[in-house]
Design a protein around this motif. Structure first.
Motif, PDB file in Angstrom:
ATOM      1  N   GLY A  42     -19.939  26.322  -5.373  1.00  0.00           N
ATOM      2  CA  GLY A  42     -18.974  25.716  -6.283  1.00  0.00           C
ATOM      3  C   GLY A  42     -18.682  26.659  -7.432  1.00  0.00           C
ATOM      4  N   ILE A  43     -17.554  26.454  -8.084  1.00  0.00           N
ATOM      5  CA  ILE A  43     -17.160  27.318  -9.199  1.00  0.00           C
ATOM      6  C   ILE A  43     -16.863  26.453 -10.411  1.00  0.00           C
ATOM      7  CG2 ILE A  43     -14.721  27.364  -8.546  1.00  0.00           C
ATOM      8  CD1 ILE A  43     -14.723  30.340  -9.412  1.00  0.00           C
ATOM      9  N   VAL A  44     -17.280  26.927 -11.588  1.00  0.00           N
ATOM     10  CA  VAL A  44     -17.131  26.199 -12.844  1.00  0.00           C
ATOM     11  C   VAL A  44     -16.379  27.089 -13.829  1.00  0.00           C
ATOM     12  CG1 VAL A  44     -18.364  25.142 -14.775  1.00  0.00           C
ATOM     13  CG2 VAL A  44     -19.258  24.911 -12.443  1.00  0.00           C
ATOM     14  N   ILE A  45     -15.463  26.509 -14.567  1.00  0.00           N
ATOM     15  CA  ILE A  45     -14.794  27.256 -15.629  1.00  0.00           C
ATOM     16  C   ILE A  45     -15.748  27.398 -16.809  1.00  0.00           C
ATOM     17  CG2 ILE A  45     -12.876  27.242 -17.268  1.00  0.00           C
ATOM     18  CD1 ILE A  45     -11.238  25.699 -15.238  1.00  0.00           C
ATOM     19  N   GLY A  67     -18.065  20.404 -10.309  1.00  0.00           N
ATOM     20  CA  GLY A  67     -17.391  19.151 -10.008  1.00  0.00           C
ATOM     21  C   GLY A  67     -17.286  18.878  -8.522  1.00  0.00           C
ATOM     22  N   THR A  68     -16.994  19.915  -7.716  1.00  0.00           N
ATOM     23  CA  THR A  68     -16.832  19.763  -6.274  1.00  0.00           C
ATOM     24  C   THR A  68     -17.570  20.883  -5.561  1.00  0.00           C
ATOM     25  OG1 THR A  68     -14.644  18.755  -6.566  1.00  0.00           O
ATOM     26  CG2 THR A  68     -15.187  19.598  -4.383  1.00  0.00           C
ATOM     27  N   TRP A  69     -18.495  20.515  -4.703  1.00  0.00           N
ATOM     28  CA  TRP A  69     -19.211  21.493  -3.894  1.00  0.00           C
ATOM     29  C   TRP A  69     -18.480  21.702  -2.570  1.00  0.00           C
ATOM     30  CZ3 TRP A  69     -23.154  24.338  -5.708  1.00  0.00           C
ATOM     31  CH2 TRP A  69     -23.877  23.869  -6.812  1.00  0.00           C
ATOM     32  N   LEU A  70     -18.379  22.943  -2.142  1.00  0.00           N
ATOM     33  CA  LEU A  70     -17.832  23.278  -0.831  1.00  0.00           C
ATOM     34  C   LEU A  70     -19.020  23.538   0.094  1.00  0.00           C
ATOM     35  CD1 LEU A  70     -15.445  23.896   1.040  1.00  0.00           C
ATOM     36  CD2 LEU A  70     -15.486  26.252   0.180  1.00  0.00           C
ATOM     37  N   THR A 109     -14.107  29.712   1.473  1.00  0.00           N
ATOM     38  CA  THR A 109     -13.396  30.323   0.348  1.00  0.00           C
ATOM     39  C   THR A 109     -13.103  29.288  -0.730  1.00  0.00           C
ATOM     40  OG1 THR A 109     -12.352  31.945   1.822  1.00  0.00           O
ATOM     41  CG2 THR A 109     -11.312  31.604  -0.311  1.00  0.00           C
ATOM     42  N   VAL A 110     -13.286  29.689  -2.000  1.00  0.00           N
ATOM     43  CA  VAL A 110     -12.888  28.870  -3.146  1.00  0.00           C
ATOM     44  C   VAL A 110     -11.840  29.633  -3.947  1.00  0.00           C
ATOM     45  CG1 VAL A 110     -15.055  27.622  -3.314  1.00  0.00           C
ATOM     46  CG2 VAL A 110     -14.776  29.780  -4.547  1.00  0.00           C
ATOM     47  N   SER A 111     -11.035  28.900  -4.703  1.00  0.00           N
ATOM     48  CA  SER A 111      -9.965  29.493  -5.502  1.00  0.00           C
ATOM     49  C   SER A 111     -10.447  29.825  -6.910  1.00  0.00           C
ATOM     50  CB  SER A 111      -8.778  28.522  -5.610  1.00  0.00           C
ATOM     51  OG  SER A 111      -8.209  28.263  -4.347  1.00  0.00           O
ATOM     52  N   VAL A 112      -9.947  30.925  -7.440  1.00  0.00           N
ATOM     53  CA  VAL A 112     -10.082  31.272  -8.852  1.00  0.00           C
ATOM     54  C   VAL A 112      -8.692  31.072  -9.460  1.00  0.00           C
ATOM     55  CG1 VAL A 112     -10.654  33.070 -10.508  1.00  0.00           C
ATOM     56  CG2 VAL A 112     -11.895  32.937  -8.328  1.00  0.00           C
ATOM     57  N   PRO A 113      -8.504  30.097 -10.344  1.00  0.00           N
ATOM     58  CA  PRO A 113      -7.151  29.728 -10.790  1.00  0.00           C
ATOM     59  C   PRO A 113      -6.376  30.855 -11.477  1.00  0.00           C
ATOM     60  CG  PRO A 113      -8.740  28.030 -11.370  1.00  0.00           C
ATOM     61  CD  PRO A 113      -9.526  29.204 -10.906  1.00  0.00           C
ATOM     62  N   LEU A 162     -20.052  31.147 -10.711  1.00  0.00           N
ATOM     63  CA  LEU A 162     -20.133  30.825  -9.288  1.00  0.00           C
ATOM     64  C   LEU A 162     -21.558  30.381  -8.960  1.00  0.00           C
ATOM     65  CD1 LEU A 162     -18.924  30.897  -6.383  1.00  0.00           C
ATOM     66  CD2 LEU A 162     -19.771  33.257  -6.243  1.00  0.00           C
ATOM     67  N   PHE A 163     -21.694  29.249  -8.297  1.00  0.00           N
ATOM     68  CA  PHE A 163     -22.986  28.734  -7.849  1.00  0.00           C
ATOM     69  C   PHE A 163     -23.034  28.760  -6.317  1.00  0.00           C
ATOM     70  CE2 PHE A 163     -22.593  26.984 -12.052  1.00  0.00           C
ATOM     71  CZ  PHE A 163     -23.896  26.838 -12.530  1.00  0.00           C
ATOM     72  N   ILE A 164     -24.160  29.201  -5.765  1.00  0.00           N
ATOM     73  CA  ILE A 164     -24.432  29.134  -4.323  1.00  0.00           C
ATOM     74  C   ILE A 164     -25.852  28.590  -4.185  1.00  0.00           C
ATOM     75  CG2 ILE A 164     -24.435  30.348  -2.114  1.00  0.00           C
ATOM     76  CD1 ILE A 164     -23.015  32.687  -3.538  1.00  0.00           C
ATOM     77  N   GLU A 165     -26.043  27.557  -3.349  1.00  0.00           N
ATOM     78  CA  GLU A 165     -27.368  26.965  -3.281  1.00  0.00           C
ATOM     79  C   GLU A 165     -27.704  26.428  -1.893  1.00  0.00           C
ATOM     80  OE1 GLU A 165     -27.264  23.895  -6.286  1.00  0.00           O
ATOM     81  OE2 GLU A 165     -26.773  22.347  -4.802  1.00  0.00           O
ATOM     82  N   ALA A 166     -29.010  26.271  -1.678  1.00  0.00           N
ATOM     83  CA  ALA A 166     -29.543  25.669  -0.465  1.00  0.00           C
ATOM     84  C   ALA A 166     -29.864  24.211  -0.711  1.00  0.00           C
ATOM     85  CB  ALA A 166     -30.800  26.408  -0.020  1.00  0.00           C
ATOM     86  N   TYR A 167     -29.554  23.374   0.280  1.00  0.00           N
ATOM     87  CA  TYR A 167     -29.936  21.967   0.249  1.00  0.00           C
ATOM     88  C   TYR A 167     -30.798  21.696   1.481  1.00  0.00           C
ATOM     89  CZ  TYR A 167     -29.658  16.920   0.950  1.00  0.00           C
ATOM     90  OH  TYR A 167     -29.980  15.607   1.167  1.00  0.00           O
ATOM     91  N   GLN A 168     -32.048  21.311   1.272  1.00  0.00           N
ATOM     92  CA  GLN A 168     -32.986  20.979   2.343  1.00  0.00           C
ATOM     93  C   GLN A 168     -33.566  19.608   2.044  1.00  0.00           C
ATOM     94  OE1 GLN A 168     -35.842  24.156   2.846  1.00  0.00           O
ATOM     95  NE2 GLN A 168     -34.273  25.673   3.365  1.00  0.00           N
ATOM     96  N   PRO A 169     -33.135  18.579   2.762  1.00  0.00           N
ATOM     97  CA  PRO A 169     -33.445  17.203   2.359  1.00  0.00           C
ATOM     98  C   PRO A 169     -34.891  16.782   2.552  1.00  0.00           C
ATOM     99  CG  PRO A 169     -32.298  17.224   4.462  1.00  0.00           C
ATOM    100  CD  PRO A 169     -32.256  18.630   3.946  1.00  0.00           C
ATOM    101  N   ASP A 170     -35.602  17.363   3.545  1.00  0.00           N
ATOM    102  CA  ASP A 170     -36.972  16.944   3.818  1.00  0.00           C
ATOM    103  C   ASP A 170     -37.632  17.992   4.705  1.00  0.00           C
ATOM    104  OD1 ASP A 170     -36.153  16.406   6.569  1.00  0.00           O
ATOM    105  OD2 ASP A 170     -35.294  14.535   5.814  1.00  0.00           O
ATOM    106  N   SER A 171     -38.852  17.718   5.131  1.00  0.00           N
ATOM    107  CA  SER A 171     -39.607  18.673   5.944  1.00  0.00           C
ATOM    108  C   SER A 171     -39.610  18.296   7.420  1.00  0.00           C
ATOM    109  CB  SER A 171     -41.047  18.771   5.436  1.00  0.00           C
ATOM    110  OG  SER A 171     -41.680  17.496   5.497  1.00  0.00           O
ATOM    111  N   SER A 172     -38.584  17.581   7.876  1.00  0.00           N
ATOM    112  CA  SER A 172     -38.544  17.114   9.266  1.00  0.00           C
ATOM    113  C   SER A 172     -38.189  18.206  10.250  1.00  0.00           C
ATOM    114  CB  SER A 172     -37.525  15.970   9.402  1.00  0.00           C
ATOM    115  OG  SER A 172     -36.215  16.434   9.102  1.00  0.00           O
ATOM    116  N   ALA A 173     -37.881  19.426   9.766  1.00  0.00           N
ATOM    117  CA  ALA A 173     -37.457  20.497  10.658  1.00  0.00           C
ATOM    118  C   ALA A 173     -37.828  21.845  10.054  1.00  0.00           C
ATOM    119  CB  ALA A 173     -35.943  20.423  10.889  1.00  0.00           C
ATOM    120  N   ILE A 174     -37.786  22.872  10.894  1.00  0.00           N
ATOM    121  CA  ILE A 174     -37.830  24.251  10.418  1.00  0.00           C
ATOM    122  C   ILE A 174     -36.423  24.590   9.946  1.00  0.00           C
ATOM    123  CG2 ILE A 174     -38.349  26.641  11.027  1.00  0.00           C
ATOM    124  CD1 ILE A 174     -39.970  25.531  13.405  1.00  0.00           C
TER     125      ILE A 174
END
Length: 482
Positions: free
Chosen positions: A133-136, A146-149, A161-165, A172-184
């Motif tokens: 996501g990108i923040v001003i 506000g909105t994650w892609l 791709t995200v837009s730069v107005p 610029l934010f880039i992140e990992a989301y791992q909800p639980d340990s149910s998988a590798i």
């Protein structure tokens, strides 16, 4: 020498052009080749059962690389990637970078890969993702996005791709989301590309539907974009594609019809749109199948074990028929059930005991669809009932098979677990007192062969059975080690 100079220019010119794009871009260390330089790492906890963890930078592959779990076969750029991999735990965190841009509307494209498997190595989408996501303005607060892609779950590297107005300061934010340990889980990203052009972005689709005029040999692919742009679909029967259907008219509602396709076939395709002054858009590598398609083909025994039942489904209503044969029996077709259905069941009777059969399922729905059949499958009928227990020591041979379980029949069960495999079955030769042993130093109790199941961070459930003619009061002794 002239030919040699021409070759060198052909290679060097695009490399120089690429270098210029990076030099003019405001994103520092875009490929993570300098580690975390210019990036700020953070962690977060999205909910109960999800653990925070800061991402790291390293190479991906075999040891001594940092990222060895579910390692991709290649990486988009250079030798380093950033992200989080987890085994029997979870990790949630990301990186951010603040930059200032003095030009007009622009684009940032990131390559990422979010992939996971069960602990028995079966591909399993447990919900892990990479998102950006990108923040001003300048901030290190991820909640300001506000909105994650979100990148879809895939074993492949994908690009988003995200837009730069326009000119200004952004984070610029880039992140990992791992909800639980149910998988590798492996959630990685790489190659942050900045281009001084606004992007063509897809707002819906691509969606594939059957062509009403040619339902088994044509499809219509539709998508929408944020700006008027061209329409193109590359497609083919292999991942290399090979065929193209294009329309240069600029539109935001795109519709491409593919005709002359082979029925009952898997096609690969990629949709794309381009507009003057904009960064081109291209979809992921996608697939569709033309009807008639067969799925969920299952063979099972009737309650008394005398007959074999074959179940399957089709994507469109068809008739039901099975063709079957063996190495010593001719091809036989069952009587066709002419009811047009999508859930099918056919019972095969009069089969020889203890024999392997080959089969195909057939479906028809003329004139809308061409007749179609499935790939060849195989099944065994039950061995004859034994007069007394046979092959009780698992040492017997059976024809050309050599050592065999026959007349034991192996089966698989799922005992309420997320992933399971069949047992290993007949194991050997590991003679008692011999120089070699199986998993956990196991050897045969007597003879050289035994029935076994061994698992490491996985599940194996099942067993064997044998139909035996017995007298009331007969006793059987089983020797086990676990």
């Amino acid at each position: 020498m002239a030919t040699r100079s021409s070759l060198i220019l052909t290679i060097c010119i695009p490399l120089l052009a690429c270098a210029c794009v990076w030099a003019q871009g405001p994103i520092a260390n875009p490929g993570f080749e300098s580690g975390m330089a210019s990036w700020t790492a953070y962690s977060y906890q999205p909910g109960a059962g999800a653990n925070p963890a800061e991402p790291v930078v390293g190479c991906a592959g075999l040891q001594p690389c940092h990222f060895t779990l579910l390692a991709p076969s290649a990486i988009p750029d250079g030798s380093m990637v950033c992200g989080i991999q987890s085994y029997e735990t979870s990790g949630n965190g990301g990186v951010c970078q603040t930059f200032t841009w003095t030009g007009g509307p622009a684009s940032i494209t990131v390559s990422a890969r979010a992939y996971s498997t069960k602990y028995d190595s079966t591909p399993f989408d447990n919900g892990c993702r990479v998102r950006m996501g990108i923040v001003i303005g300048a901030t290190q607060d991820r909640s300001a996005v506000g909105t994650w892609l979100t990148f879809p779950w895939s074993a492949n590297w994908l690009r988003r791709t995200v837009s730069v107005p326009g000119q200004g300061t952004y984070t610029l934010f880039i992140e990992a989301y791992q909800p639980d340990s149910s998988a590798i889980m492996s959630t990685l990203w790489d190659t942050v590309e900045f281009v001084a052009q606004p992007p063509v972005l897809v707002t819906s689709g691509p969606t594939v539907t059957a062509d009403p005029a040619h339902p088994d040999s044509g499809v219509i692919i539709t998508w929408s974009t944020n700006v008027p742009s061209s329409s193109q679909v590359d497609y083919g029967l292999t991942p290399g594609l090979g065929s193209t259907q294009a329309d240069t008219e600029l539109t935001t509602s795109h519709c491409v019809t593919l005709t002359g396709l082979t029925h009952s076939s898997l096609y690969y395709f990629r949709a794309a749109s381009a507009a003057p002054g904009y960064l081109d858009w291209a979809s992921d590598d996608l697939t569709f199948e033309t009807p008639i398609r067969f799925s969920n083909i299952i063979t099972r025994l009737s309650a008394n074990g005398a007959n074999t039942i074959i179940d399957w489904t089709t994507d469109v209503p068809t008739t039901s028929q099975v063709e079957y044969w063996s190495e010593v029996d001719p091809h036989v077709f069952t009587t066709e059930n002419t009811a047009l259905v999508t859930s099918h069941e056919v019972v095969l009777t009069g089969l020889v005991q203890g024999r392997q059969y080959s089969f195909r399922v057939w479906g028809r729905n003329s004139p809308a669809y061409s007749d179609a059949c499935s790939e060849v499958g195989k099944f065994w009928t039950l061995p004859p009932v034994s007069i007394g227990l046979a092959n009780g020591g698992f040492e017997d041979t059976h024809g050309a098979e050599g050592h065999s379980l026959y007349p034991w029949v192996e089966y698989v069960t799922e005992e309420g677990v997320s992933g399971y495999h069949p047992i290993d079955g007949l194991v050997g030769p590991y003679p008692a007192g011999g120089p070699t042993s199986w998993f956990g130093n196991v050897q045969a109790y007597s003879g050289s062969y035994f029935l076994g199941a061994a698992a490491n961070a996985a599940y194996k459930n099942g067993g064997v059975f044998q139909r035996v003619m017995v007298n009331p009061g007969d006793y059987y002794t089983l020797t086990v080690r676990y």
